[in-house]
Write a protein that holds these residues in place. Structure first.
Motif, mmCIF file in Angstrom:
data_model
loop_
_atom_site.group_PDB
_atom_site.id
_atom_site.type_symbol
_atom_site.label_atom_id
_atom_site.label_comp_id
_atom_site.label_asym_id
_atom_site.label_seq_id
_atom_site.Cartn_x
_atom_site.Cartn_y
_atom_site.Cartn_z
ATOM 1 N N HIS A 297 -3.466 3.845 -1.627
ATOM 2 C CA HIS A 297 -4.713 3.094 -1.440
ATOM 3 C C HIS A 297 -5.939 3.998 -1.535
ATOM 4 O O HIS A 297 -7.043 3.519 -1.803
ATOM 5 N N ARG A 298 -5.766 5.283 -1.318
ATOM 6 C CA ARG A 298 -6.884 6.216 -1.449
ATOM 7 C C ARG A 298 -7.301 6.367 -2.910
ATOM 8 O O ARG A 298 -8.417 6.809 -3.206
ATOM 9 N N LEU A 299 -6.406 5.998 -3.832
ATOM 10 C CA LEU A 299 -6.694 6.089 -5.257
ATOM 11 C C LEU A 299 -7.271 4.788 -5.816
ATOM 12 O O LEU A 299 -8.163 4.813 -6.667
ATOM 13 N N TRP A 300 -6.724 3.647 -5.327
ATOM 14 C CA TRP A 300 -7.207 2.355 -5.857
ATOM 15 C C TRP A 300 -6.694 1.224 -4.974
ATOM 16 O O TRP A 300 -5.487 0.975 -4.923
ATOM 17 N N THR A 301 -7.613 0.560 -4.305
ATOM 18 C CA THR A 301 -7.237 -0.575 -3.485
ATOM 19 C C THR A 301 -8.320 -1.643 -3.544
ATOM 20 O O THR A 301 -9.371 -1.452 -4.162
ATOM 21 N N LYS A 302 -8.060 -2.731 -2.909
ATOM 22 C CA LYS A 302 -8.968 -3.878 -2.942
ATOM 23 C C LYS A 302 -10.302 -3.538 -2.273
ATOM 24 O O LYS A 302 -10.343 -3.019 -1.159
ATOM 25 N N GLY A 303 -11.388 -3.844 -2.976
ATOM 26 C CA GLY A 303 -12.713 -3.683 -2.398
ATOM 27 C C GLY A 303 -13.248 -2.265 -2.386
ATOM 28 O O GLY A 303 -14.315 -2.011 -1.809
ATOM 29 N N ARG A 304 -12.559 -1.333 -3.022
ATOM 30 C CA ARG A 304 -13.011 0.055 -3.069
ATOM 31 C C ARG A 304 -13.034 0.537 -4.521
ATOM 32 O O ARG A 304 -12.263 0.059 -5.346
ATOM 33 N N ASN B 292 5.724 -2.867 1.435
ATOM 34 C CA ASN B 292 4.390 -3.261 1.899
ATOM 35 C C ASN B 292 3.419 -3.130 0.721
ATOM 36 O O ASN B 292 3.777 -2.638 -0.353
ATOM 37 N N HIS B 293 2.176 -3.555 0.929
ATOM 38 C CA HIS B 293 1.237 -3.621 -0.198
ATOM 39 C C HIS B 293 -0.145 -3.163 0.259
ATOM 40 O O HIS B 293 -0.870 -3.903 0.922
ATOM 41 N N VAL B 294 -0.512 -1.908 -0.105
ATOM 42 C CA VAL B 294 -1.822 -1.381 0.274
ATOM 43 C C VAL B 294 -2.688 -1.024 -0.925
ATOM 44 O O VAL B 294 -3.877 -0.716 -0.746
ATOM 45 N N SER B 295 -2.118 -1.045 -2.133
ATOM 46 C CA SER B 295 -2.913 -0.631 -3.291
ATOM 47 C C SER B 295 -2.425 -1.323 -4.557
ATOM 48 O O SER B 295 -1.354 -1.930 -4.591
ATOM 49 N N TYR B 296 -3.229 -1.167 -5.617
ATOM 50 C CA TYR B 296 -2.844 -1.694 -6.917
ATOM 51 C C TYR B 296 -1.799 -0.811 -7.603
ATOM 52 O O TYR B 296 -1.287 -1.178 -8.670
ATOM 53 N N LEU B 297 -1.482 0.323 -7.017
ATOM 54 C CA LEU B 297 -0.527 1.269 -7.609
ATOM 55 C C LEU B 297 0.816 1.250 -6.904
ATOM 56 O O LEU B 297 1.699 2.048 -7.244
ATOM 57 N N ASP B 298 0.996 0.357 -5.942
ATOM 58 C CA ASP B 298 2.202 0.386 -5.110
ATOM 59 C C ASP B 298 3.483 0.232 -5.917
ATOM 60 O O ASP B 298 4.517 0.814 -5.572
ATOM 61 N N PHE B 299 3.436 -0.562 -6.993
ATOM 62 C CA PHE B 299 4.671 -0.773 -7.754
ATOM 63 C C PHE B 299 5.159 0.538 -8.371
ATOM 64 O O PHE B 299 6.374 0.754 -8.509
ATOM 65 N N ILE B 300 4.227 1.429 -8.712
ATOM 66 C CA ILE B 300 4.629 2.720 -9.276
ATOM 67 C C ILE B 300 5.343 3.548 -8.219
ATOM 68 O O ILE B 300 6.446 4.068 -8.433
ATOM 69 N N GLU C 9 4.165 -9.540 1.157
ATOM 70 C CA GLU C 9 2.870 -9.966 1.704
ATOM 71 C C GLU C 9 2.068 -10.762 0.671
ATOM 72 O O GLU C 9 1.058 -11.371 1.024
ATOM 73 N N ALA C 10 2.477 -10.684 -0.579
ATOM 74 C CA ALA C 10 1.862 -11.395 -1.711
ATOM 75 C C ALA C 10 0.562 -10.757 -2.173
ATOM 76 O O ALA C 10 0.299 -10.697 -3.366
ATOM 77 N N THR C 11 -0.281 -10.299 -1.253
ATOM 78 C CA THR C 11 -1.543 -9.673 -1.631
ATOM 79 C C THR C 11 -1.711 -8.369 -0.859
ATOM 80 O O THR C 11 -1.032 -8.126 0.133
ATOM 81 N N ILE C 12 -2.640 -7.545 -1.332
ATOM 82 C CA ILE C 12 -2.923 -6.265 -0.673
ATOM 83 C C ILE C 12 -3.455 -6.505 0.729
ATOM 84 O O ILE C 12 -4.301 -7.384 0.955
ATOM 85 N N SER C 13 -2.975 -5.728 1.673
ATOM 86 C CA SER C 13 -3.443 -5.819 3.055
ATOM 87 C C SER C 13 -4.688 -4.959 3.231
ATOM 88 O O SER C 13 -4.627 -3.731 3.117
ATOM 89 N N ARG C 14 -5.811 -5.603 3.519
ATOM 90 C CA ARG C 14 -7.063 -4.866 3.733
ATOM 91 C C ARG C 14 -7.038 -4.060 5.038
ATOM 92 O O ARG C 14 -7.768 -3.084 5.174
ATOM 93 N N SER C 15 -6.215 -4.486 5.987
ATOM 94 C CA SER C 15 -6.149 -3.797 7.280
ATOM 95 C C SER C 15 -5.186 -2.618 7.242
ATOM 96 O O SER C 15 -5.127 -1.833 8.195
ATOM 97 N N PHE C 16 -4.418 -2.503 6.165
ATOM 98 C CA PHE C 16 -3.392 -1.466 6.008
ATOM 99 C C PHE C 16 -2.317 -1.570 7.093
ATOM 100 O O PHE C 16 -1.737 -0.568 7.510
#
Length: 253
Positions: free
Chosen positions: A153-160, A43-51, A117-124
């Motif tokens: 996502h608490r560290l770095w996500t879309k729109g925050r 799934n995809h909730v943050s810019y750090l998910d690949f790590i 999902e291709a992009t981060i899910s804003r709804s989580f």
């Protein structure tokens, strides 16, 4: 292939996480094969998910080659690292090239990571997913392993704003049972089943998370948070979706 970049990057990241006292919990890591190819679908909730999704394979001493948009490889800092770790660039206007590279890597015994999902899910929650991971696993004859990450996502996500130095954040990584798609199976049915498994894993990660406060931005709406609902998230993303889309016949990212 020579691995002079990837292992040191992982060890450095783990040291950094230890300094920040991130509470990383990995469950199901034994489901990652110690040899042979596999598609890891997160799934995809943050810019750090690949790590963090990649850490699911670290107990097995496997390195995950993630598919990432080509722009990341053009970055003067991230680009050399991405190439050094042998990740796979995705040109969304010509997805067949990345798809072929991923299948070759799988046949060579690599684990390929994909955010369906291709992009981060804003709804989580888990958005609609692409069929690329299923097609890759089918073409290469390898298993497909669903993964859920929760907490980055608490560290770095879309729109925050970024909070990369935030301390004591719990991170949950759950690895599900492998799926074994075979030629002749309906892609739509496999897609539905994969999304169901990803959603179940994510829901379990959210409901067993060490912190479940009400009314916080990083909690999904159905668990009492103020994150957008899936419908509201779709509306937030709609301006981008309204622009003419570049063709991506293989839906690899």
């Amino acid at each position: 292939m020579a691995e002079i970049v990837y292992p040191p990057v992982i060890r450095s990241a783990l040291l950094f996480f230890r300094v920040l006292d991130l509470k990383i919990n990995i469950e199901g890591a034994e489901r990652i094969p110690k040899t042979g190819g596999a598609v890891l679908v997160s799934n995809h909730v943050s810019y750090l998910d690949f790590i963090f999704a990649g850490l699911a394979a670290w107990p097995s001493r496997r390195l995950v080659r993630f598919m990432a948009k080509e722009e990341v490889f053009a970055n003067p800092v991230a680009g050399p690292l991405m190439r050094g770790m042998h990740h796979i660039p995705v040109d969304r206007s010509a997805g067949a090239g990345a798809f072929g590279a991923a299948v070759r890597a799988l046949k060579d015994g690599e684990i390929v990571g994909n955010f369906a999902e291709a992009t981060i899910s804003r709804s989580f929650t888990v958005k609609d997913i692409k069929s690329g991971p299923i097609r890759m696993a089918t073409d290469a004859g390898v298993p497909m392993i669903p993964v859920a990450v929760w907490g980055p996502h608490r560290l770095w996500t879309k729109g925050r704003p970024r909070k990369l130095l935030q301390r004591h954040v719990p991170i949950t990584i759950l690895v599900g049972e492998p799926m074994h798609p075979e030629p002749g199976q309906l892609i739509g049915d496999l897609n539905t089943e994969l999304r169901r498994r990803m959603s179940e894993l994510l829901d379990r990660a959210q409901r067993t998370y060490p912190e479940i406060p009400q009314g916080v931005w990083w909690q999904p709406a159905h668990l009492g948070g103020t994150a957008p609902t899936p419908e509201e998230a779709a509306a937030l993303d709609s301006p981008r979706r309204a622009r003419p889309a570049k063709p991506s016949p293989d839906e690899v990212s």
